[in-house]
Structures are given as C-alpha cells and as structure tokens.
Design an enzyme around this catalytic site. Structure first.
Site, PDB file in Angstrom:
ATOM      1  N   HIS A   1       0.833  -1.208   0.000  1.00 21.76           N
ATOM      2  CA  HIS A   1       0.000   0.000   0.000  1.00 21.76           C
ATOM      3  C   HIS A   1       0.868   1.259   0.000  1.00 21.76           C
ATOM      4  CE1 HIS A   1      -2.395   3.197   1.956  1.00 21.76           C
ATOM      5  NE2 HIS A   1      -3.365   2.689   1.220  1.00 21.76           N
TER       6      HIS A   1
ATOM      7  N   CYS B   1      -0.251  -4.781 -15.792  1.00 26.93           N
ATOM      8  CA  CYS B   1      -0.454  -3.618 -14.931  1.00 26.93           C
ATOM      9  C   CYS B   1       0.201  -3.811 -13.566  1.00 26.93           C
ATOM     10  CB  CYS B   1      -1.936  -3.294 -14.788  1.00 26.93           C
ATOM     11  SG  CYS B   1      -2.890  -4.679 -14.179  1.00 26.93           S
TER      12      CYS B   1
HETATM   13  C1  PEP Z   1      -1.209  -7.106  -9.441  1.00 24.45           C
HETATM   14  O1  PEP Z   1      -1.519  -8.033  -8.703  1.00 24.45           O
HETATM   15  O2  PEP Z   1      -0.190  -7.096 -10.166  1.00 24.45           O
HETATM   16  C2  PEP Z   1      -2.039  -5.909  -9.484  1.00 24.45           C
HETATM   17  C3  PEP Z   1      -1.807  -4.956 -10.369  1.00 24.45           C
HETATM   18  O3  PEP Z   1      -3.028  -5.780  -8.545  1.00 24.45           O
HETATM   19  P1  PEP Z   1      -2.791  -5.314  -7.025  1.00 24.45           P
HETATM   20  O4  PEP Z   1      -1.370  -4.845  -6.920  1.00 24.45           O
HETATM   21  O5  PEP Z   1      -3.759  -4.259  -6.771  1.00 24.45           O
HETATM   22  O6  PEP Z   1      -3.055  -6.594  -6.297  1.00 24.45           O
END
Ligand code: PEP
Ligand code: MG
Length: 763
Positions: A404, A712
């Site tokens: 976070h 992403c």
């Molecule tokens: C991921 O898991 O790579 C992602 C982009 O989602 P988060 O970081 O929000 O779990």
C-alpha cells in the site's frame, strides 16, 4: 488575503508570500535567503494591485466586463481584452502607491538604476498556477516616470487576450487572480549563460555551463552557439571545454530595449569563462541544487567580476537511473556516502527529501503529522492517506514494492522507502533525516541530494510524443493523480484501482447497503472514476472492480463484521467476494452503468483475482441482469493467478475482450512468496522462469485470438521486463506515473530493435 505591504524587498520575502509576490518573486526571495547573489530587487505586491483596482474605482466594471465574455468568440475576446487593458491604463495610480514605488526605486541606487520590470501573476487559491510567459516584461527601464508606467503596463498585461483565454479555459475566476511586479536591477552582463547543476540527461554530478558574451538572451534564445564547459563535482575540475565561434552578442540599447552587436574576430573565439569562474558558478549551482533537493537549470550573468544568479528552476529532462528491482539488491551505492546511513530498505518511490520524523503507531497519531514531516510507520493503511498527502517522505518497517505505502507514495509523487524492518524502532520522533526513495537509504540529518530528480520533476514535462506500436498506459489509484498521470502522455489507463477510492470513504460498501445510503456510495464511485475518465478523454480506461482484502476493510466503519482470515491474500477478495456479495457488486455496476449512459464509452471493466472462466461468466451474467449491455461493454480480466494464465484460452472462449497481467500477485501465487513480506522480499522474482513461462503462454494465446494483452503489475514499470514483454508480443503495458517516460523509451527501443533485426534478416 491578509494585509500585506505594497512593497516587499527580496530579503523580506518568505515562502508563504507566493500569493503576494507570485512564483517569480518568491523564487528570487528564496534564492536570496540561501545566499545566492541575486541582483537587487523589490516586488510591488499583489495587494498593491488590488488596492489600485479598488481605490481607482475600476474593479467592478473590469470584472463585470470579463464575466460576460465568451472567450471562444475571438472578436469579443480581443475587444474586451483591449477595453479592460485600456481601463487599467486610463486611471492614475493612487499617490500613496506611486510614492512607495518611487521611494523603493530610489533606495536601489543614487542616480537612477536601470531595471527590468517583470510581471509575476498568481492565483489566490492556487499560488503555483503557471501563468509563465503570459504577462509582459519590460527591460532597460530608467527613471521614476518610466518605472511607474512599466508597472502599470505589467498590471494591464494581466488582461491580455491570451492570458484571459488561458485562465478561462483553466477554470480560474478572474477575481481571484492577481499580479505582482518584480522590479530588478538590470545586470549589464559582460558574459552570461545557463547552467545545469547536474547532467541534464544522465543526472551525473557534472555541472554543464553554457556561456556567451553580453546579455543572456543570446544563449537562452539560441541566437548564438555558446561555449560549453563541463565541471566534475566529484574531482572539482573542469573536465571538458568547447570554445565555440560566437558571432554576435546582445546588449542593452540606449535607455530602452536591446540590440545585436557583431563580435570582433578576437572575441569570437576567446573563451568566455576562466576555470575559476566555472568553479565559482558550479559552487553556486551546488548550493541551489542542495537547497531545492533537485538538479537546477540556472541563468547566470557576470559583470565586473561579480557573478549573479538570475533564475533557478528544476531540470525537467533528467532521466533517472532505474529503480533497483526487488530481489536484485538495493542498487549502486553513491560513490561518496552522503552522510551517516541509519537504515536501508527498498526504494519504492523515487525522490529525495529531508524532514522531521513522526512515528505513527496508530491512525490516531496522524493528527501530529504536519506538512513536510516524514511519516514513519509499520505499514500504511488507507486511513493514513490524508496524512500521506501532507508529508515529504514515507518510511515503513514492512512491505515490498507493491505494498500500500509503495503504490500510494508513487501516485502522490512522494519519496518512500519500504521494508526497512526496524524504522519505527531505530528512528526517534522529531529526529531530522533524509530519505532517498530511489536507493532505499535513510540518512541522518538533512543531507544534500546526489543527483536524482524526483518523480514530479521527471513527469512535469510531458515527453516528446514517441509513437510506439505497443500502447504505453499508466496505472492510477487516486483520482487526484489523474491529471499528473495524463500529463505523461500515456495512451490510456491500464489499471484504475477503485479500492483506494472506496477505502478512503472509511465505510465499507456493506455499511452503505445496511444504512440505506447506497446512492452516496454510487455517487462517490461515479465521481472518482469520472475524474479519471475526463482526464483521459478518448483513451481507454480499464477500471478494476473492488479488490480489497478483508484486513483492509476491518478498520473501517462497518468493518467489524469482516471475517478474521489467516491469510487475507488468499482469502475473500477480488471477484470471488463480489460474486458472493451481490449487493456490493451491484453498487459498483450501477456506477459503471451510469458512466456508460453518460457517454463514457472509453470505460472498460476488469475483474480481479479470477481463477476460473466460470467466474467471468457469472459476473457478466449478473451485470446483464442489472441492465448492462454486456455484448457491447469492454469486459476483461486480470491474469494474476497461475490458473487463469493456464486457462486463458477458456477465458477467451468465454468472451473476455482483454487480459492484463497482475504480476504483483502472479509472482506471489506462482512462487509462494508473500509480496508484502520483507523477510522473503529477496526471493520475490518477477523474472522467475516459471512466471515468464506463464506470461509467454498467455500472450501467445491472446495474440492468436486477437485479444488485447497487457500488464499492470509493478513489473510493467521495469524497462528490462517491458523489453522482454514487447519481444514476446504483448500489445500494451501499463506503468506507474513516474515510470511512463522510461517505459515508453524502453518500448520504442525494443520495437526498433525488432524492426532492425527483421530488416537485417531480409537484407
Ligand atoms: C497485481 O496483482 O499485479 C495488481 C496490479 O493488482 P494489485 O497490486 O492491486 O493486487
Ligand atoms: Mg493483484
């Protein structure tokens, strides 16, 4: 606006005075305060201007004329702008203001000083609004009458057609926009130029100085090829000099303006600067850089052996060294340690900042966090976001590059070091430290930054549009970051995480349902997503449905009911939660539906944590039941569980329009390495062959079926990983805001290499 004097000398100006003296005035004041040799100047403050408007009685007429103006009507814009400027010029400046200006001018020097009169516009509510270049500057002004006239002309220039148009389009209310005027001794420089305090491309500690004869305008405008000197700050020596053929110089002409003079044969090839002058300039540059914390682009002038600094602003072109990869060690050490190293962790958000430590053990402690402090905590959580907005840097005990604290800091452009293991034990409240968010190092005291530019500086200049076949998108979590994200020139948003928006509400979706306040929730969600869609008008924005683990919900109102899970990362989150909590899912879908109905056809919806195509099918069926035209909606999935990579063809058959690798989770679920656990952070390897094989397999399937395939996760911000992905056929990538420029470059380079290889093979 509090009562302020009509005149402020540079020595009296404080940072908080921007609303009175404008950005230019404040910057000159700040440079004076740190001891840089700035030419003598005073500022006719914004308050003097407001008193002028009020006391001459023109204020209401003026603003009323502007209020009625339609700035898109060019004829009206020109004529109202002319009228309003004439109005400002038609009245006499009240005697007391006029006298104060003349008195201040007299104090500059006995027999009349030649000055430059420059406007410095500012908005009350947005002091840093950039109105640069929209108001007038008058050079070479001499004598009381000419000075007062130039000040009044600067004031009038606030209502030039271009300036009025710009402000209207930016949504500024003319009533809240002011203008200050800087009256500064004109330096009749014998030589002048610009200096980059660190190498403008690589960021190395090399000061680059360009110089030529006469006024600086010649170098700044590019009308002369200047000498170029390179000074190595490590060895304190001039390491390179290129003496150019300088054909002309610009000098002040008579009592007004400037003229171009041809240089003699001898002056053309003579070096402009001695080594001692280069060293003196580099030293001043170093002072500015260490004060501002980022490399500076400085205008300088020399006359009669005296050096003057005319302007200093951050360099916006520095390409920062790459962020060290998790697991690849903490990157290169600086050659000379900057100071005593107190702690090390992972550099999670680039930039360097110094400040006072505030240890936050509980969200209650965040009220003690003041602007500019350094927030030190075990791990940030969504309740801390308001405090995270205020601080100059963030340090955590726990977490890795995808926690976070890391995600939110990058988005806020705030330097952060995560996973130090013991920051809350080793650091003390009130202690002054310096955080290097690039290297992951915490130093004792306020030490000068070596070279790196912070994210904001890098992002400030939208990169020249390099066109790549692979789309380069950006990740967004906080709507407030949407403008910064769009300024990168990204081709869309590859991931909008709505959980940060929802967690910021501090009430669970269940609470809204239970209290019959569903409409409030929908409209918050609608507004937040709309901000991002507006910033990316015409470009795809993939909004991800809620993916918050139960432990993040627990602190919120309504969170008492959340189950206590041994391992929330493997628990009740993502699409599996939405499918079993239709009420929660329905509220999100309602917001999407309204956005589609409002014409936002660029909105796509992405489901997180899917592990079987059946989940996608069920989610889509629920959306259909709630009235979504699912045949025409852009619906896709995250591939972040190995099962979804393996079953990608089944997902394609089920009807996904796109897939995006969530490598943050894909790595943790493939390798059984907790992404937030600093004890195993060195084993968290996005380039692990098993992860790469899953990705390669899924890309091939998507390409075969012509489905957009993206990334992403944090690995999409790593140039080496992105080059690999482009080489394996990925169709788009989505990076953090700060990483977009270097990712675009990595993509372009790889694409060119592929084309070159193909051309060579066919030659
Ligand atoms: C991921 O898991 O790579 C992602 C982009 O989602 P988060 O970081 O929000 O779990
Ligand atoms: Mg994920």
């Amino acid at each position: 606006m509090k009562e302020m004097p009509n005149i402020l000398w540079l020595e009296e100006i404080k940072k908080e005075d921007i609303p009175s003296v404008g950005g230019k005035g404040a910057s000159l004041g700040e440079m004076t305060a740190i001891g840089l040799p700035v030419p003598k100047a005073f500022v006719v403050t914004a308050q003097a201007f407001r008193k002028f408007l009020v006391e001459t009685g023109i204020e209401e007429t003026l603003f009323r004329r502007l209020e009625r103006l339609d700035v898109d009507d060019n004829g009206a814009l020109e004529s109202v702008s002319r009228d309003v400027q004439d109005l400002v010029l038609s009245v006499e400046i009240p005697d007391h203001i006029r006298e104060e200006i003349i008195d201040a001018y007299a104090r500059m020097g006995a027999n009349g000083t030649v000055v430059a009169v420059r406007s410095s516009a500012t908005a009350e509510d947005l002091p840093e609004a950039s109105f640069a270049g929209q108001q007038e500057t008058f050079l070479n002004i001499l004598g009381d009458e000419d000075l007062v006239d130039a000040v009044q002309r600067c004031w009038a220039s606030l209502y030039g057609a271009r300036a009025v148009y710009y402000r209207a389009k930016q949504g500024f209310d003319d009533r809240s926009v002011n203008i200050a005027v800087v009256v500064q001794e004109l330096i009749r420089s014998e030589k002048s130029g610009v200096m980059f305090t660190s190498h403008p491309v690589t960021g190395e500690p090399l000061t680059i100085i360009e110089g030529s004869w006469g006024l600086g305008e010649a170098v700044v405008s590019g009308s002369v090829s200047p000498d170029n000197y390179v000074f190595d700050l490590r060895t304190e020596r001039v390491v390179d000099r290129l003496i150019a053929e300088k054909e002309i110089m610009i000098v002040p002409e008579g009592e007004h303006g400037t003229k171009i003079v041809n240089l003699s044969e001898k002056q053309r090839t003579a070096p402009v600067l001695s080594d001692a002058e280069v060293a003196r300039l580099a030293t001043l540059g170093r002072i500015a850089e260490s004060h501002y914390g980022v490399p500076q682009d400085i205008e300088w002038a020399i006359v009669g052996g005296d050096v003057f600094i005319l302007q200093s602003r951050p360099i916006t072109t520095i390409r920062r060294p790459e962020i060290p990869r998790p697991g690849a060690g903490s990157g290169e050490r600086p050659e000379k340690p900057l100071g005593v190293v107190l702690l090390e962790g992972q550099g999670a958000s680039p930039g360097v900042a110094s400040g006072r430590v505030v240890i936050v053990r509980d969200v209650k402690d965040t009220s003690a966090v003041k602007e500019g402090d350094i927030l030190v905590t075990k791990m940030t959580n969504p309740d801390m976001v308001p405090a995270m907005r205020r601080v100059s840097a963030i340090v955590t005990d726990e977490g890795g590059m995808t926690c976070h604290a890391a995600i939110v800091s990058r988005e806020l452009g705030t330097p952060a070091v995560v996973g130090t293991k013991k920051a809350t034990k080793v650091l003390q409240d009130g202690q002054v430290i310096t955080v290097d968010g690039e290297k992951g190092t915490i130093y004792e005291g306020a030490v000068a930054a070596p070279a790196p530019a912070p994210a904001a500086a890098t992002v400030a200049a939208a990169p020249a549009p390099v066109i790549t076949g692979t789309l380069v998108k950006v990740n967004v979590s906080l709507p407030e970051a949407a403008k910064r994200a769009a300024a990168t020139g990204a081709d869309g948003v590859g991931l909008l995480r709505i959980e940060h928006l929802i967690l910021g509400l501090n009430k669970t979706p269940g609470w809204y349902v239970e209290h019959g306040r569903e409409e409030e929730f929908i409209s918050e969600l609608y507004g937040g997503i709309k901000t991002v869609l507006d910033a990316f008008s015409g470009k795809p924005v993939w909004v991800r449905t809620l993916d918050a683990p139960t432990d993040e919900f627990r602190n919120m109102e309504g969170g008492e009911e959340e189950p206590i899970e041994h391992n929330p990362m493997l628990g009740w989150r993502g699409i599996r939660r939405d499918l079993r909590s239709p009420d929660q899912f329905r509220l999100q879908v309602e917001a999407f539906k309204r956005l589609w109905a409002a014409g936002y056809s660029n909105l796509g919806v992405m489901f997180p944590m899917v592990n079987h195509p059946g989940e996608f099918i069920r989610a889509r069926a629920m959306m259909k039941d709630w009235g979504v035209d699912v045949e025409n909606a852009t619906l896709g999935v995250m591939i972040e569980i190995p099962s979804s990579a393996i079953l990608v063809e089944d997902f394609i058959r089920a009807g996904i329009r796109f897939a995006s690798f969530g490598t943050n989770d894909l790595v943790q679920y493939t390798l059984a390495i907790d992404r937030n656990n600093e004890h195993v952070a060195d084993m968290y390897e996005p380039e692990h062959p098993a992860v790469l094989r899953l990705i390669d397999y899924a890309i091939k399937a998507c390409r075969e079926h012509d489905i957009e395939c993206s990334i992403c996760g944090q690995a999409g911000s790593d140039p080496a990983m992105v080059a690999w992905l482009v080489g394996h056929g990925i169709t788009s990538v989505s990076a953090n805001i700060d990483a977009v420029p270097r990712i675009r470059e990595a993509v372009a380079r790889k694409e060119r290499q592929i084309l070159l290889d193909a051309a060579r093979r066919n030659a």
